[in-house]
Design a protein around this motif. Sequence first.
Motif, PDB file in Angstrom:
ATOM      1  N   GLU A 187      31.823  72.700  12.177  1.00 29.06           N
ATOM      2  CA  GLU A 187      31.984  73.775  11.203  1.00 29.06           C
ATOM      3  C   GLU A 187      30.722  74.624  11.093  1.00 29.06           C
ATOM      4  OE1 GLU A 187      33.712  72.581   7.459  1.00 29.06           O
ATOM      5  OE2 GLU A 187      34.995  71.081   8.439  1.00 29.06           O
ATOM      6  N   THR A 191      30.617  78.551  11.606  1.00 34.26           N
ATOM      7  CA  THR A 191      30.002  79.360  10.551  1.00 34.26           C
ATOM      8  C   THR A 191      28.955  80.296  11.146  1.00 34.26           C
ATOM      9  OG1 THR A 191      30.344  77.669   8.849  1.00 34.26           O
ATOM     10  CG2 THR A 191      28.617  79.285   8.438  1.00 34.26           C
ATOM     11  N   SER A 287      35.485  80.113   5.397  1.00 39.15           N
ATOM     12  CA  SER A 287      35.272  78.678   5.189  1.00 39.15           C
ATOM     13  C   SER A 287      36.562  77.911   5.450  1.00 39.15           C
ATOM     14  CB  SER A 287      34.796  78.427   3.753  1.00 39.15           C
ATOM     15  OG  SER A 287      34.690  77.050   3.496  1.00 39.15           O
ATOM     16  N   ASN A 290      37.417  78.050   9.237  1.00 39.83           N
ATOM     17  CA  ASN A 290      36.570  77.182  10.051  1.00 39.83           C
ATOM     18  C   ASN A 290      37.035  75.729   9.995  1.00 39.83           C
ATOM     19  OD1 ASN A 290      35.007  79.339  10.798  1.00 39.83           O
ATOM     20  ND2 ASN A 290      33.414  78.963   9.275  1.00 39.83           N
ATOM     21  N   LYS A 291      37.421  75.278   8.792  1.00 39.68           N
ATOM     22  CA  LYS A 291      37.901  73.901   8.652  1.00 39.68           C
ATOM     23  C   LYS A 291      39.186  73.691   9.451  1.00 39.68           C
ATOM     24  CE  LYS A 291      35.994  73.181   4.017  1.00 39.68           C
ATOM     25  NZ  LYS A 291      36.318  72.988   2.590  1.00 39.68           N
TER      26      LYS A 291
END
Length: 328
Positions: A187, A191, A287, A290-291
Amino acid sequence: VRLPGPPPRAGRQSTSSPTALRRAAMLSARRDALGLAKEHVSQDIRMKWKSAFAAFDLKHTGVIGAEELASVMRSMKMIPKPGEVEAMIASVDHDGDSAVSYEEFEMMMVSGGRQKSHGGLGVGFSHIVERHIKMHDVAKLVSCECTSFVDSFCREHVAEYMDLPHPDEKFEHKPAWYDTYKKFCEEAELTMQNVLVLWGVAAQKNFDADFLENVEDSNLLDGFLKLTDYEPFLARMRAYVQSQQTGMPVMDGDMPMHLPRPLTPHSCHKTQQRLSELDQELASLDSRRNKLLAERRRLIGCEVEPITTSCLKHELEARRWKEDVGLD
């Protein structure tokens, strides 16, 4: 008997000639107008101008000369053409000393801002100064995005590390700890990719030279990049465990880890507020994305390789090594 003096040189005007007096009057009026305009410039922007002037004043003489400006441009990977630097200096050098004082520098920045607001290209070397300031701001914003990611990830997973012993104790590492660390690295890579593209300072494995210089000088991303190694990551998780147990905020040195996101710099307050709203929403979406992307890549057996973080780490180490051995 008083002999007549030599005739005046061609191309030079006497300081008391009508032309010189008109020029002085026009310059005085322009300086007064820019002085009034300067009063409407925010204190934050003027502080950035002062910081930029100090960065350009390499010899610490209180003025910026052609040699210093050329050196700064080369460090920003901007190769000036013959006579270009001298022309930029001359266009804002009002006292004729072939250098730019801070007063002249401020006048240049105010005037440059006015021209840009009307579609112009700036005055003197104001566009170079603005690029320098922009990259410094971008470096801080990228660092803040990464810091926020670390804080969010650690808070989400701190329960998995509540039985993590003190570093002085001997203990056996749990596979679950390492699995979570691998998730962090995946991640963190996504990011970093997203935030560098968002701010336009990277394309694939190449990074903007000005951005690298600001990150290198300020060490803004050192802490984030260090966490992509297992032991520093465990140390950070241990700090969050202690925070949970004691109720004290997590600190990185003397700095709290959870920092409010700074506003994206912009001259228009209304636009700045809208940018802030967009940035907050994009950060939340990124966020979550990305997960999901990291989980999907794991499920199909295609792990996220730490390409961007590794390349950035290597680039910063190489630049610092060159400085240490005098090759820069």
